[in-house]
Design a protein around this motif. Structure first.
Motif, PDB file in Angstrom:
ATOM      1  N   LEU A 140      32.233  36.770  38.659  1.00 54.93           N
ATOM      2  CA  LEU A 140      33.152  37.726  39.292  1.00 54.93           C
ATOM      3  C   LEU A 140      34.307  38.127  38.367  1.00 54.93           C
ATOM      4  CD1 LEU A 140      33.177  35.830  42.682  1.00 54.93           C
ATOM      5  CD2 LEU A 140      32.309  38.165  42.353  1.00 54.93           C
ATOM      6  N   PRO A 141      34.009  38.517  37.105  1.00 54.12           N
ATOM      7  CA  PRO A 141      35.110  38.862  36.206  1.00 54.12           C
ATOM      8  C   PRO A 141      35.943  40.018  36.760  1.00 54.12           C
ATOM      9  CG  PRO A 141      33.024  39.645  35.312  1.00 54.12           C
ATOM     10  CD  PRO A 141      32.702  38.793  36.503  1.00 54.12           C
ATOM     11  N   VAL A 142      37.141  40.114  36.292  1.00 51.74           N
ATOM     12  CA  VAL A 142      38.211  41.008  36.728  1.00 51.74           C
ATOM     13  C   VAL A 142      38.790  40.479  38.039  1.00 51.74           C
ATOM     14  CG1 VAL A 142      39.008  43.348  37.267  1.00 51.74           C
ATOM     15  CG2 VAL A 142      37.195  43.038  35.578  1.00 51.74           C
ATOM     16  N   VAL A 143      37.972  40.346  39.078  1.00 56.38           N
ATOM     17  CA  VAL A 143      38.449  39.835  40.364  1.00 56.38           C
ATOM     18  C   VAL A 143      38.858  38.365  40.224  1.00 56.38           C
ATOM     19  CG1 VAL A 143      37.806  39.392  42.764  1.00 56.38           C
ATOM     20  CG2 VAL A 143      37.046  41.494  41.636  1.00 56.38           C
ATOM     21  N   VAL A 144      38.048  37.561  39.568  1.00 53.18           N
ATOM     22  CA  VAL A 144      38.410  36.205  39.164  1.00 53.18           C
ATOM     23  C   VAL A 144      38.725  36.359  37.667  1.00 53.18           C
ATOM     24  CG1 VAL A 144      37.663  33.812  38.926  1.00 53.18           C
ATOM     25  CG2 VAL A 144      36.950  35.149  40.924  1.00 53.18           C
ATOM     26  N   PRO A 145      40.022  36.405  37.326  1.00 55.75           N
ATOM     27  CA  PRO A 145      40.490  36.982  36.065  1.00 55.75           C
ATOM     28  C   PRO A 145      40.312  36.117  34.818  1.00 55.75           C
ATOM     29  CG  PRO A 145      42.341  36.156  37.309  1.00 55.75           C
ATOM     30  CD  PRO A 145      41.129  35.971  38.179  1.00 55.75           C
ATOM     31  N   CYS A 146      39.075  35.935  34.383  1.00 48.96           N
ATOM     32  CA  CYS A 146      38.823  35.123  33.192  1.00 48.96           C
ATOM     33  C   CYS A 146      39.424  35.760  31.937  1.00 48.96           C
ATOM     34  CB  CYS A 146      37.338  34.833  33.021  1.00 48.96           C
ATOM     35  SG  CYS A 146      36.268  36.269  33.067  1.00 48.96           S
ATOM     36  N   HIS A 147      39.747  37.058  31.995  1.00 51.18           N
ATOM     37  CA  HIS A 147      40.413  37.699  30.856  1.00 51.18           C
ATOM     38  C   HIS A 147      41.814  37.129  30.629  1.00 51.18           C
ATOM     39  CE1 HIS A 147      41.500  40.109  34.410  1.00 51.18           C
ATOM     40  NE2 HIS A 147      42.647  40.356  33.788  1.00 51.18           N
TER      41      HIS A 147
END
Length: 181
Positions: A140-147
């Motif tokens: 769930l990248p962006v929503v779960v912000p691994c960035h």
């Protein structure tokens, strides 16, 4: 869930970082895939089919995806700082899920955290590499912000969507300067 509704609904939507494939189950948003051109889309749908045991169905105007589409558009427009979506965590488990949940709830918009610091937050201070693996498998990248997870020396670290995408997301949030051109 109505027996006529597909178990997994998906759609490709435009974003500030290129097309995103969004997929949702009756529980919530289950997957966000970067760079969702035809080849990436087919591979991602195959993986969802295998991992969720259901045929993903493209549903134009999907009610399940309306909230995620609206919130992602607001995020990329600079008007949303915190996602309030129902999430389906079924594509992750164990340590990875624990780390991703901590990231989602404990690293706000416009901030970053080191891999080691995030490991310490979940009670595993020596597990920075395992945190990196959890970031790499984030469904769930962006929503779960691994960035927002970076190296302790200030380096960007890795990113499944590519380092330029990570730079763009961090610039959007004001962590890095916007590119000059």
């Amino acid at each position: 869930m109505n027996s006529n509704e597909p178990a997994v609904e998906w759609s490709v939507v435009p974003s500030g970082i290129g097309p995103l494939l969004l997929a949702a189950t009756g529980t919530g948003l289950v997957s966000v895939i970067f760079h969702a051109g035809p080849a990436v889309r087919e591979r991602a749908l195959g993986q969802l089919r295998t991992r969720l045991g259901a045929e993903p169905v493209e549903v134009p105007g999907s009610a399940r995806l309306a909230g995620p589409i609206r919130q992602l558009a607001a995020y990329f427009a600079g008007g949303l700082r915190e996602f309030t979506l129902e999430l389906d965590w079924s594509l992750t488990s164990g340590f990875h899920r624990e780390v991703l949940r901590e990231l989602a709830s404990g690293v706000p918009y416009g901030t970053v955290v080191g891999y080691g610091d995030l490991a310490a937050r979940v009670g595993q201070p020596g597990a920075a590499q395992a945190v990196g693996a959890a970031m790499g498998s984030n469904p769930l990248p962006v929503v779960v912000p691994c960035h927002r997870v970076v190296e302790s020396d200030g380096g960007l670290g890795g990113f499944g969507g590519g380092l330029e995408t990570k730079r763009q997301l961090l610039a959007l949030e004001g962590v890095l300067p916007q590119p000059l051109f």
